[in-house]
Write a protein that holds these residues in place. Structure first.
Motif, PDB file in Angstrom:
ATOM      1  N   SER A  29       0.826  -1.203   0.000  1.00 33.31           N
ATOM      2  CA  SER A  29       0.000   0.000   0.000  1.00 33.31           C
ATOM      3  C   SER A  29       0.864   1.257   0.000  1.00 33.31           C
ATOM      4  O   SER A  29       1.798   1.392   0.801  1.00 33.31           O
ATOM      5  CB  SER A  29      -0.909   0.017   1.232  1.00 33.31           C
ATOM      6  N   THR A  73       0.404   2.831   3.614  1.00 32.54           N
ATOM      7  CA  THR A  73       0.765   2.221   4.901  1.00 32.54           C
ATOM      8  C   THR A  73       2.158   1.617   4.942  1.00 32.54           C
ATOM      9  O   THR A  73       2.701   1.428   6.034  1.00 32.54           O
ATOM     10  CB  THR A  73      -0.255   1.119   5.273  1.00 32.54           C
ATOM     11  N   ARG A  79       6.353   4.791   1.682  1.00 36.63           N
ATOM     12  CA  ARG A  79       6.176   6.167   2.137  1.00 36.63           C
ATOM     13  C   ARG A  79       7.486   6.928   2.119  1.00 36.63           C
ATOM     14  O   ARG A  79       7.523   8.113   1.745  1.00 36.63           O
ATOM     15  CB  ARG A  79       5.538   6.170   3.533  1.00 36.63           C
ATOM     16  N   THR A 103      -5.917   1.263   3.558  1.00 40.31           N
ATOM     17  CA  THR A 103      -5.491   2.256   4.538  1.00 40.31           C
ATOM     18  C   THR A 103      -6.545   2.333   5.631  1.00 40.31           C
ATOM     19  O   THR A 103      -7.633   1.758   5.521  1.00 40.31           O
ATOM     20  CB  THR A 103      -5.276   3.637   3.880  1.00 40.31           C
ATOM     21  N   THR A 104      -6.228   3.047   6.686  1.00 41.71           N
ATOM     22  CA  THR A 104      -7.154   3.348   7.768  1.00 41.71           C
ATOM     23  C   THR A 104      -7.234   4.858   7.906  1.00 41.71           C
ATOM     24  O   THR A 104      -6.370   5.583   7.393  1.00 41.71           O
ATOM     25  CB  THR A 104      -6.659   2.750   9.099  1.00 41.71           C
ATOM     26  N   GLU A 116      -3.900   6.063   9.313  1.00 43.89           N
ATOM     27  CA  GLU A 116      -2.793   5.994   8.363  1.00 43.89           C
ATOM     28  C   GLU A 116      -2.965   7.032   7.255  1.00 43.89           C
ATOM     29  O   GLU A 116      -1.986   7.636   6.802  1.00 43.89           O
ATOM     30  CB  GLU A 116      -2.695   4.589   7.760  1.00 43.89           C
ATOM     31  N   TRP A 153      -0.112   9.727   6.634  1.00 43.37           N
ATOM     32  CA  TRP A 153       0.522   9.781   5.310  1.00 43.37           C
ATOM     33  C   TRP A 153       0.538  11.206   4.766  1.00 43.37           C
ATOM     34  O   TRP A 153       1.572  11.719   4.332  1.00 43.37           O
ATOM     35  CB  TRP A 153      -0.243   8.849   4.365  1.00 43.37           C
TER      36      TRP A 153
END
Length: 435
Positions: A110, A113, A118, A156-157, A160, A164
């Protein structure tokens, strides 16, 4: 509408030749012809969309040639007096997702996440932001175009998603403290109760709030292409954003709006532009309007949703469409009312406070007095699970549309509805409740 500083008017730039695939074979002459079209109707800025995997094909490789191609486009825009906002992560464009191979198939992870991903995105954001900040006509950097469209393919949540975006906003600010740093989300953030990108993210992160108004989200089915719900949808989104922000002076950028077929037939396009802009430009929170999009999509390209082909202000052979002519008229009227011929602000090119060394907006400079507000029963800051209650067609939206027909109507929510300084700053002198 009397403006002491005119609203910014621009276009989301879609090249007339080759769509965004043109990044693979850039043509400054095409840019010049396209930007001549846009400057010719009075636009003052463009929003541009580098394609992420073509600049960062490997997590540890950022192509200098790809960065230079972006700078070349920005330099051509300067030739026509156009300032530029750069979106970093594309990401999502007109139903297509462009993702590098290092987050796909055997390397699937992801973008929101995974720590390594990232960090790779942060390196990309830092490099491209520092490069575009070297150009005086760049005024803003957005993290990416409607990055929430990359969900659910990238899990994602809410926690997160916010983390991000906050991390990347910090990267952009550190790389270019003189530019606006922005977060861009499509309207599921406002209307979908289960969506993991929350309204508070949109109004807390970055230097102003962006909203994207598309009436194919169901609004046009309520009362047709020129009905009050349809032509006030942009104003409604601006008000939801203003109502959700803790800062009552936080500006809102209508970063995308367009005339989609078949929701708005061609015969109604000019009137849709006029009525929509008459409604939203009266809003004191509005910072600018950026039309989607500059040019139609060439029908020799395959597999796009049908409405994507005809969203341009200009055809691929550079003929202005009715929406372009009406937009030009609105821009002229707004600037004549403000006593200026072009966009001005704290910084002529950007509208930002560069002298202070920040990308903060200096405010809209427009009075906001004598407005009514409708109290919203949902505080989107703290109750995102209730977002469906403010979606188009629901009781609250229906009541807002009904009252809005009598004139500008703000929205207030939460304890801010009883906060006298908040109401005063937003020019609200009466609060009414839903009938």
């Amino acid at each position: 509408m009397l403006l002491s500083r005119p609203i910014r008017f621009g276009a989301n730039y879609v090249p007339s030749a080759g769509w965004f695939h043109s990044w693979l074979d850039p043509s400054p002459d095409t840019y010049r012809r396209d930007f001549e079209d846009l400057a010719g109707i009075g636009l003052d800025h463009v929003r541009v969309f580098p394609v992420w995997p073509w600049i960062q094909p490997n997590r540890a490789l950022i192509r200098r040639r790809g960065v230079d191609d972006v700078l070349a486009l920005i330099d051509v825009a300067a030739e026509f007096g156009l300032s530029v906002a750069v979106d970093l992560l594309q990401g999502h464009l007109s139903s297509f997702d462009f993702l590098p191979s290092w987050v796909l198939t055997w390397h699937r992870r992801s973008v929101f996440t995974d720590r390594d991903v990232r960090d790779g995105i942060a390196a990309y954001a830092d490099t491209l932001t520092r490069a575009v900040a070297s150009r005086d006509n760049v005024f803003a950097v957005t993290l990416g175009n409607e990055v929430n469209n990359l969900y659910p393919a990238n899990p994602t949540t809410p926690q997160e998603s916010r983390s991000w975006a906050a991390e990347l906003i910090d990267v952009v600010r550190a790389a270019a403290p003189g530019l606006l740093s922005l977060h861009s989300l499509y309207d599921a953030t406002w209307y979908d109760p289960g969506h993991p990108f929350h309204p508070a993210d949109n109004v807390d992160l970055g230097d102003l709030t962006t909203v994207h108004s598309w009436v194919f989200n169901g609004v046009s089915q309520i009362d047709g292409p020129l009905g009050p719900a349809t032509v006030t949808h942009a104003d409604y989104l601006v008000e939801l954003a203003a109502a959700t922000a803790l800062d009552p002076a936080r500006p809102v950028w209508l970063q995308e709006i367009g005339v989609p077929l078949p929701d708005v037939p061609g015969a109604d396009a000019a009137e849709f532009v006029r009525r929509t802009l008459d409604a939203v430009t009266a809003n004191p929170a509005l910072w600018g309007v950026t039309w989607w999009c500059s040019h139609d999509l060439d029908r020799s390209l395959a597999d796009y949703p049908e409405r994507e082909y005809d969203l341009g202000l200009f055809t691929v052979d550079h003929r202005p469409k009715p929406a372009a002519k009406e937009l030009e008229a609105v821009i002229g009227e707004a600037r004549r009312a403000a006593g200026t011929s072009h966009a001005t602000g704290t910084d002529h090119a950007t509208g930002t406070d560069r002298a202070a060394g920040t990308g903060r907006i200096a405010g809209t400079g427009r009075a906001a007095g004598g407005r009514r507000a409708l109290r919203c029963p949902v505080d989107l800051r703290t109750q995102p699970e209730r977002r469906a209650e403010v979606a188009p067609g629901g009781p609250f939206h229906t009541e807002w549309v009904r009252l809005r027909q009598a004139g500008p109507l703000a929205i207030v929510a939460g304890d801010r509805a009883d906060d006298a300084p908040h109401l005063r700053t937003r020019g609200i002198d009466a609060v009414v409740t839903q009938a």
